[in-house]
Scaffold this motif. Sequence first.
Motif, PDB file in Angstrom:
ATOM      1  N   VAL A   7       0.862  -1.173   0.000  1.00  0.00           N
ATOM      2  CA  VAL A   7       0.000   0.000   0.000  1.00  0.00           C
ATOM      3  C   VAL A   7       0.901   1.227   0.000  1.00  0.00           C
ATOM      4  O   VAL A   7       2.097   1.132   0.296  1.00  0.00           O
ATOM      5  N   SER A   8       0.322   2.378  -0.327  1.00  0.00           N
ATOM      6  CA  SER A   8       1.049   3.641  -0.246  1.00  0.00           C
ATOM      7  C   SER A   8       0.423   4.477   0.848  1.00  0.00           C
ATOM      8  O   SER A   8      -0.806   4.621   0.898  1.00  0.00           O
ATOM      9  N   VAL A   9       1.252   5.009   1.716  1.00  0.00           N
ATOM     10  CA  VAL A   9       0.812   5.877   2.796  1.00  0.00           C
ATOM     11  C   VAL A   9       1.335   7.277   2.500  1.00  0.00           C
ATOM     12  O   VAL A   9       2.524   7.464   2.249  1.00  0.00           O
ATOM     13  N   TYR A  10       0.420   8.257   2.518  1.00  0.00           N
ATOM     14  CA  TYR A  10       0.749   9.651   2.230  1.00  0.00           C
ATOM     15  C   TYR A  10       0.645  10.445   3.518  1.00  0.00           C
ATOM     16  O   TYR A  10      -0.422  10.520   4.122  1.00  0.00           O
ATOM     17  N   TYR A  11       1.763  11.041   3.933  1.00  0.00           N
ATOM     18  CA  TYR A  11       1.797  11.758   5.211  1.00  0.00           C
ATOM     19  C   TYR A  11       2.508  13.090   5.035  1.00  0.00           C
ATOM     20  O   TYR A  11       3.252  13.298   4.066  1.00  0.00           O
ATOM     21  N   ASP A  12       2.296  13.982   5.966  1.00  0.00           N
ATOM     22  CA  ASP A  12       2.887  15.320   5.937  1.00  0.00           C
ATOM     23  C   ASP A  12       4.203  15.302   6.716  1.00  0.00           C
ATOM     24  O   ASP A  12       4.206  15.401   7.934  1.00  0.00           O
ATOM     25  N   GLY A  13       5.292  15.194   6.004  1.00  0.00           N
ATOM     26  CA  GLY A  13       6.610  15.159   6.627  1.00  0.00           C
ATOM     27  C   GLY A  13       7.031  16.484   7.238  1.00  0.00           C
ATOM     28  O   GLY A  13       7.994  16.535   8.004  1.00  0.00           O
ATOM     29  N   ALA A  14       6.325  17.570   6.926  1.00  0.00           N
ATOM     30  CA  ALA A  14       6.628  18.870   7.520  1.00  0.00           C
ATOM     31  C   ALA A  14       5.937  19.045   8.869  1.00  0.00           C
ATOM     32  O   ALA A  14       6.156  20.045   9.542  1.00  0.00           O
ATOM     33  N   CYS A  15       5.136  18.074   9.256  1.00  0.00           N
ATOM     34  CA  CYS A  15       4.471  18.099  10.561  1.00  0.00           C
ATOM     35  C   CYS A  15       5.278  17.199  11.501  1.00  0.00           C
ATOM     36  O   CYS A  15       5.345  15.984  11.288  1.00  0.00           O
ATOM     37  N   PRO A  16       5.910  17.767  12.523  1.00  0.00           N
ATOM     38  CA  PRO A  16       6.743  16.959  13.423  1.00  0.00           C
ATOM     39  C   PRO A  16       5.971  15.832  14.115  1.00  0.00           C
ATOM     40  O   PRO A  16       6.492  14.733  14.289  1.00  0.00           O
ATOM     41  N   VAL A  17       4.726  16.083  14.498  1.00  0.00           N
ATOM     42  CA  VAL A  17       3.915  15.050  15.149  1.00  0.00           C
ATOM     43  C   VAL A  17       3.647  13.920  14.164  1.00  0.00           C
ATOM     44  O   VAL A  17       3.790  12.738  14.489  1.00  0.00           O
ATOM     45  N   CYS A  18       3.267  14.288  12.944  1.00  0.00           N
ATOM     46  CA  CYS A  18       2.977  13.289  11.903  1.00  0.00           C
ATOM     47  C   CYS A  18       4.227  12.461  11.596  1.00  0.00           C
ATOM     48  O   CYS A  18       4.151  11.233  11.482  1.00  0.00           O
ATOM     49  N   SER A  19       5.355  13.126  11.453  1.00  0.00           N
ATOM     50  CA  SER A  19       6.607  12.430  11.125  1.00  0.00           C
ATOM     51  C   SER A  19       7.012  11.438  12.205  1.00  0.00           C
ATOM     52  O   SER A  19       7.452  10.329  11.905  1.00  0.00           O
ATOM     53  N   ARG A  20       6.849  11.828  13.463  1.00  0.00           N
ATOM     54  CA  ARG A  20       7.194  10.910  14.565  1.00  0.00           C
ATOM     55  C   ARG A  20       6.277   9.686  14.566  1.00  0.00           C
ATOM     56  O   ARG A  20       6.726   8.565  14.782  1.00  0.00           O
ATOM     57  N   GLU A  21       4.998   9.913  14.320  1.00  0.00           N
ATOM     58  CA  GLU A  21       4.064   8.795  14.283  1.00  0.00           C
ATOM     59  C   GLU A  21       4.393   7.848  13.125  1.00  0.00           C
ATOM     60  O   GLU A  21       4.438   6.632  13.306  1.00  0.00           O
ATOM     61  N   ILE A  22       4.653   8.401  11.958  1.00  0.00           N
ATOM     62  CA  ILE A  22       4.995   7.577  10.795  1.00  0.00           C
ATOM     63  C   ILE A  22       6.282   6.813  11.048  1.00  0.00           C
ATOM     64  O   ILE A  22       6.404   5.637  10.696  1.00  0.00           O
ATOM     65  N   GLU A  23       7.252   7.437  11.670  1.00  0.00           N
ATOM     66  CA  GLU A  23       8.515   6.750  11.969  1.00  0.00           C
ATOM     67  C   GLU A  23       8.280   5.548  12.878  1.00  0.00           C
ATOM     68  O   GLU A  23       8.905   4.497  12.712  1.00  0.00           O
ATOM     69  N   VAL A  37       5.152   7.901   1.506  1.00  0.00           N
ATOM     70  CA  VAL A  37       5.293   9.077   0.649  1.00  0.00           C
ATOM     71  C   VAL A  37       5.132  10.339   1.490  1.00  0.00           C
ATOM     72  O   VAL A  37       4.053  10.602   2.030  1.00  0.00           O
ATOM     73  N   ASP A  38       6.215  11.101   1.588  1.00  0.00           N
ATOM     74  CA  ASP A  38       6.188  12.380   2.299  1.00  0.00           C
ATOM     75  C   ASP A  38       5.622  13.414   1.331  1.00  0.00           C
ATOM     76  O   ASP A  38       6.293  13.866   0.406  1.00  0.00           O
ATOM     77  N   VAL A  39       4.384  13.777   1.534  1.00  0.00           N
ATOM     78  CA  VAL A  39       3.675  14.666   0.620  1.00  0.00           C
ATOM     79  C   VAL A  39       4.283  16.062   0.605  1.00  0.00           C
ATOM     80  O   VAL A  39       4.198  16.769  -0.393  1.00  0.00           O
ATOM     81  N   SER A  40       4.934  16.464   1.677  1.00  0.00           N
ATOM     82  CA  SER A  40       5.511  17.806   1.736  1.00  0.00           C
ATOM     83  C   SER A  40       6.719  17.967   0.815  1.00  0.00           C
ATOM     84  O   SER A  40       7.096  19.089   0.494  1.00  0.00           O
ATOM     85  N   SER A  41       7.289  16.853   0.354  1.00  0.00           N
ATOM     86  CA  SER A  41       8.491  16.972  -0.480  1.00  0.00           C
ATOM     87  C   SER A  41       8.497  16.061  -1.707  1.00  0.00           C
ATOM     88  O   SER A  41       9.463  16.067  -2.454  1.00  0.00           O
TER      89      SER A  41
END
Length: 120
Positions: A7-23, A37-41
């Motif tokens: 599957v593809s997961v699209y997340y906001d890598g510019a959001c620190p909370v989102c990035s930590r959760e995805i990590e 997929v980091d949508v911010s970049s």
Amino acid sequence: MTESSPVSVYYDGACPVCSREIEAYRRLTPEEAVRWVDVSSCSADELGEGLDRTQALGVFHLRDASGQVLSGVDAFIALWARVPGLGLAARLAALPPSRFILEVGYRVFLRVRPLWRKGR
């Protein structure tokens, strides 16, 4: 969608909370099971058909193996079902009372998330 299909997961890598959760999800999930997929970049091509950057930055999305795009709580539940150790959480989250609470909580989060986003 089978559990072994990517599957593809699209997340906001510019959001620190989102990035930590995805990590945290990335550490638990086999590399071949999810395309992150980091949508911010990412490039527009990486978003695929039917999903633009504004949509993808506004709400969490997941594209399943059949190409169907899920968003918000539905996307989280689909991801949790794939992450080893979170299957029970996915099943519980799918129950109407839990889903309602998660929907309300996610809407609140979406309202405050811009305060944390880098480059706002």
